[in-house]
Scaffold this motif. Sequence first.
Motif, PDB file in Angstrom:
ATOM      1  N   ALA A  89       0.828  -1.207   0.000  1.00 34.88           N
ATOM      2  CA  ALA A  89       0.000   0.000   0.000  1.00 34.88           C
ATOM      3  C   ALA A  89       0.861   1.256   0.000  1.00 34.88           C
ATOM      4  CB  ALA A  89      -0.928  -0.007   1.219  1.00 34.88           C
ATOM      5  N   LEU A  90       1.942   1.244   0.772  1.00 33.09           N
ATOM      6  CA  LEU A  90       2.828   2.406   0.838  1.00 33.09           C
ATOM      7  C   LEU A  90       3.589   2.606  -0.467  1.00 33.09           C
ATOM      8  CD1 LEU A  90       4.071   1.853   4.476  1.00 33.09           C
ATOM      9  CD2 LEU A  90       2.733   3.823   3.674  1.00 33.09           C
ATOM     10  N   TYR A  91       4.005   1.510  -1.076  1.00 33.31           N
ATOM     11  CA  TYR A  91       4.703   1.619  -2.354  1.00 33.31           C
ATOM     12  C   TYR A  91       3.759   2.139  -3.433  1.00 33.31           C
ATOM     13  CZ  TYR A  91       7.412   0.426  -6.504  1.00 33.31           C
ATOM     14  OH  TYR A  91       8.091   0.490  -7.701  1.00 33.31           O
ATOM     15  N   ASN A  92       2.546   1.633  -3.451  1.00 32.86           N
ATOM     16  CA  ASN A  92       1.580   2.031  -4.470  1.00 32.86           C
ATOM     17  C   ASN A  92       1.185   3.497  -4.321  1.00 32.86           C
ATOM     18  OD1 ASN A  92      -0.247   1.221  -6.704  1.00 32.86           O
ATOM     19  ND2 ASN A  92      -1.844   1.745  -5.248  1.00 32.86           N
ATOM     20  N   ALA A  93       1.003   3.950  -3.089  1.00 31.74           N
ATOM     21  CA  ALA A  93       0.524   5.306  -2.852  1.00 31.74           C
ATOM     22  C   ALA A  93       1.638   6.347  -2.863  1.00 31.74           C
ATOM     23  CB  ALA A  93      -0.215   5.365  -1.517  1.00 31.74           C
ATOM     24  N   LEU A  94       2.799   5.983  -2.320  1.00 31.24           N
ATOM     25  CA  LEU A  94       3.863   6.969  -2.124  1.00 31.24           C
ATOM     26  C   LEU A  94       5.090   6.720  -2.987  1.00 31.24           C
ATOM     27  CD1 LEU A  94       3.713   7.262   1.778  1.00 31.24           C
ATOM     28  CD2 LEU A  94       2.401   8.534   0.052  1.00 31.24           C
ATOM     29  N   GLY A  95       5.150   5.541  -3.634  1.00 32.07           N
ATOM     30  CA  GLY A  95       6.285   5.239  -4.500  1.00 32.07           C
ATOM     31  C   GLY A  95       7.576   4.990  -3.756  1.00 32.07           C
ATOM     32  N   VAL A  96       7.495   4.552  -2.500  1.00 29.67           N
ATOM     33  CA  VAL A  96       8.698   4.326  -1.702  1.00 29.67           C
ATOM     34  C   VAL A  96       8.799   2.859  -1.303  1.00 29.67           C
ATOM     35  CG1 VAL A  96       7.505   4.940   0.440  1.00 29.67           C
ATOM     36  CG2 VAL A  96       9.985   5.096   0.339  1.00 29.67           C
ATOM     37  N   VAL A  97      10.004   2.304  -1.399  1.00 26.63           N
ATOM     38  CA  VAL A  97      10.266   0.941  -0.952  1.00 26.63           C
ATOM     39  C   VAL A  97      10.592   0.983   0.531  1.00 26.63           C
ATOM     40  CG1 VAL A  97      11.735  -1.088  -1.194  1.00 26.63           C
ATOM     41  CG2 VAL A  97      11.086   0.226  -3.227  1.00 26.63           C
ATOM     42  N   VAL A  98       9.751   0.386   1.343  1.00 28.58           N
ATOM     43  CA  VAL A  98       9.920   0.426   2.790  1.00 28.58           C
ATOM     44  C   VAL A  98      10.872  -0.697   3.215  1.00 28.58           C
ATOM     45  CG1 VAL A  98       8.748   0.375   5.015  1.00 28.58           C
ATOM     46  CG2 VAL A  98       7.572   1.297   3.005  1.00 28.58           C
ATOM     47  N   ALA A  99      11.975  -0.332   3.831  1.00 27.15           N
ATOM     48  CA  ALA A  99      12.964  -1.314   4.280  1.00 27.15           C
ATOM     49  C   ALA A  99      13.905  -0.629   5.272  1.00 27.15           C
ATOM     50  CB  ALA A  99      13.746  -1.862   3.089  1.00 27.15           C
ATOM     51  N   PRO A 100      14.511  -1.425   6.169  1.00 34.20           N
ATOM     52  CA  PRO A 100      14.253  -2.843   6.456  1.00 34.20           C
ATOM     53  C   PRO A 100      12.984  -3.015   7.283  1.00 34.20           C
ATOM     54  CG  PRO A 100      15.887  -1.982   7.972  1.00 34.20           C
ATOM     55  CD  PRO A 100      15.578  -0.864   7.011  1.00 34.20           C
ATOM     56  N   VAL A 101      12.382  -4.199   7.185  1.00 34.69           N
ATOM     57  CA  VAL A 101      11.122  -4.445   7.871  1.00 34.69           C
ATOM     58  C   VAL A 101      11.175  -5.765   8.641  1.00 34.69           C
ATOM     59  CG1 VAL A 101       9.854  -3.214   6.084  1.00 34.69           C
ATOM     60  CG2 VAL A 101      10.023  -5.682   5.964  1.00 34.69           C
ATOM     61  N   VAL A 102      10.333  -5.849   9.672  1.00 34.94           N
ATOM     62  CA  VAL A 102      10.011  -7.117  10.324  1.00 34.94           C
ATOM     63  C   VAL A 102       8.497  -7.182  10.426  1.00 34.94           C
ATOM     64  CG1 VAL A 102      12.169  -7.278  11.628  1.00 34.94           C
ATOM     65  CG2 VAL A 102      10.182  -6.173  12.669  1.00 34.94           C
ATOM     66  N   CYS A 103       7.966  -8.387  10.569  1.00 35.49           N
ATOM     67  CA  CYS A 103       6.517  -8.572  10.602  1.00 35.49           C
ATOM     68  C   CYS A 103       6.148  -9.522  11.738  1.00 35.49           C
ATOM     69  CB  CYS A 103       6.041  -9.128   9.263  1.00 35.49           C
ATOM     70  SG  CYS A 103       4.269  -9.499   9.205  1.00 35.49           S
ATOM     71  N   THR A 104       5.332  -9.043  12.665  1.00 35.37           N
ATOM     72  CA  THR A 104       4.952  -9.881  13.806  1.00 35.37           C
ATOM     73  C   THR A 104       4.027 -11.016  13.391  1.00 35.37           C
ATOM     74  OG1 THR A 104       3.181  -8.293  14.345  1.00 35.37           O
ATOM     75  CG2 THR A 104       5.276  -8.033  15.490  1.00 35.37           C
ATOM     76  N   LYS A 105       3.277 -10.853  12.306  1.00 36.46           N
ATOM     77  CA  LYS A 105       2.397 -11.928  11.844  1.00 36.46           C
ATOM     78  C   LYS A 105       3.219 -13.101  11.315  1.00 36.46           C
ATOM     79  CE  LYS A 105      -1.876 -12.569   9.194  1.00 36.46           C
ATOM     80  NZ  LYS A 105      -2.872 -12.236  10.213  1.00 36.46           N
ATOM     81  N   VAL A 158      -0.350   0.346  16.640  1.00 38.99           N
ATOM     82  CA  VAL A 158       1.111   0.504  16.629  1.00 38.99           C
ATOM     83  C   VAL A 158       1.726   0.607  18.024  1.00 38.99           C
ATOM     84  CG1 VAL A 158       1.256   1.510  14.320  1.00 38.99           C
ATOM     85  CG2 VAL A 158       0.896   3.017  16.286  1.00 38.99           C
ATOM     86  N   LEU A 159       0.930   0.927  19.014  1.00 38.66           N
ATOM     87  CA  LEU A 159       1.490   1.183  20.349  1.00 38.66           C
ATOM     88  C   LEU A 159       2.112  -0.055  20.993  1.00 38.66           C
ATOM     89  CD1 LEU A 159      -1.206   3.580  21.848  1.00 38.66           C
ATOM     90  CD2 LEU A 159       1.102   4.153  21.067  1.00 38.66           C
ATOM     91  N   HIS A 160       1.721  -1.255  20.567  1.00 35.27           N
ATOM     92  CA  HIS A 160       2.201  -2.474  21.216  1.00 35.27           C
ATOM     93  C   HIS A 160       3.164  -3.294  20.339  1.00 35.27           C
ATOM     94  CE1 HIS A 160      -0.838  -1.649  24.222  1.00 35.27           C
ATOM     95  NE2 HIS A 160      -1.749  -1.591  23.257  1.00 35.27           N
ATOM     96  N   LEU A 161       3.474  -2.808  19.139  1.00 34.56           N
ATOM     97  CA  LEU A 161       4.265  -3.621  18.217  1.00 34.56           C
ATOM     98  C   LEU A 161       5.715  -3.813  18.673  1.00 34.56           C
ATOM     99  CD1 LEU A 161       3.061  -2.591  14.633  1.00 34.56           C
ATOM    100  CD2 LEU A 161       2.563  -4.672  15.914  1.00 34.56           C
ATOM    101  N   HIS A 162       6.293  -2.820  19.323  1.00 35.84           N
ATOM    102  CA  HIS A 162       7.662  -3.002  19.832  1.00 35.84           C
ATOM    103  C   HIS A 162       7.720  -4.132  20.858  1.00 35.84           C
ATOM    104  CE1 HIS A 162       8.567   0.929  17.989  1.00 35.84           C
ATOM    105  NE2 HIS A 162       9.837   0.610  18.127  1.00 35.84           N
ATOM    106  N   ALA A 163       6.776  -4.124  21.791  1.00 33.05           N
ATOM    107  CA  ALA A 163       6.753  -5.169  22.816  1.00 33.05           C
ATOM    108  C   ALA A 163       6.467  -6.526  22.196  1.00 33.05           C
ATOM    109  CB  ALA A 163       5.690  -4.831  23.869  1.00 33.05           C
ATOM    110  N   LEU A 164       5.568  -6.571  21.209  1.00 34.02           N
ATOM    111  CA  LEU A 164       5.282  -7.839  20.534  1.00 34.02           C
ATOM    112  C   LEU A 164       6.504  -8.371  19.812  1.00 34.02           C
ATOM    113  CD1 LEU A 164       1.753  -7.600  18.860  1.00 34.02           C
ATOM    114  CD2 LEU A 164       2.479  -9.122  20.713  1.00 34.02           C
ATOM    115  N   TRP A 165       7.194  -7.500  19.103  1.00 29.07           N
ATOM    116  CA  TRP A 165       8.371  -7.944  18.365  1.00 29.07           C
ATOM    117  C   TRP A 165       9.447  -8.466  19.318  1.00 29.07           C
ATOM    118  CZ3 TRP A 165      10.442 -10.315  14.767  1.00 29.07           C
ATOM    119  CH2 TRP A 165      11.787 -10.197  14.433  1.00 29.07           C
ATOM    120  N   ALA A 166       9.616  -7.835  20.456  1.00 26.60           N
ATOM    121  CA  ALA A 166      10.597  -8.308  21.432  1.00 26.60           C
ATOM    122  C   ALA A 166      10.266  -9.723  21.899  1.00 26.60           C
ATOM    123  CB  ALA A 166      10.664  -7.350  22.624  1.00 26.60           C
ATOM    124  N   ARG A 167       8.998  -9.975  22.180  1.00 25.64           N
ATOM    125  CA  ARG A 167       8.586 -11.310  22.611  1.00 25.64           C
ATOM    126  C   ARG A 167       8.755 -12.338  21.495  1.00 25.64           C
ATOM    127  NH1 ARG A 167       5.048 -11.967  26.842  1.00 25.64           N
ATOM    128  NH2 ARG A 167       5.441 -14.186  26.405  1.00 25.64           N
TER     129      ARG A 167
END
Length: 207
Positions: A89-105, A158-167
């Motif tokens: 969605a971000l690439y399509n709308a803003l034309g930017v490649v988002v990196a580096p990324v991690v995904c909790t899912k 977004v408020l809990h994603l840092h704690a989730l990623w740590a776990r």
Amino acid sequence: MIRLHRHDLPDDVSFGSSVAIDTETMGLDPRRDRLCLVQLSAGDGTAHCVQILPERLGGRGADCPNLKRLLADPAVLKIFHFARFDVAALYNALGVVVAPVVCTKIASKLVRTYTDRHGLKDLCRDLLGVDLSKQQQSSDWGQAELTPEQLAYAASDVLHLHALWARLKALLEREGRLDIAEACYHFLPMRGRLDLLGYEDPDIFAH
């Protein structure tokens, strides 16, 4: 705390070495459905919500240089839940490649194989003891004036994603699957671009 910004992030906002990110769109097809809101948090209890409005609604569209700079900054880790959709969605709308990324899912699917519940609400409840409300999930994010309830919902994503990623990172290390997760994360920006080209169905990796 929730801070709403129209069009772009302020010049003086900094998120440090990692930022949690989520998006709200008009629907679930990143090729068709307009990007409306980008939520960001440094994991400090504050959520910054950047409303992206098209010019026909008095906005600036993709003219958001501070946000784009952050999304593409190789020194800042971006933490998502279901990054495959958001990076597309971000690439399509803003034309930017988002990196580096991690995904909790993805992390959850790699290590929580004892369950099929990998939604953000499930993870927050099971790993953090936090109960998220999803009441505003299907509301109209394209309106010019967002409600306090919408902003509260957006911030909670977004408020809990840092704690989730740590776990979850600790679980990935424990189960010896962090290297697999990192390979998946490295591929995610290209996976998003493939989706935008229509290759989610049929999947080019399928038989």
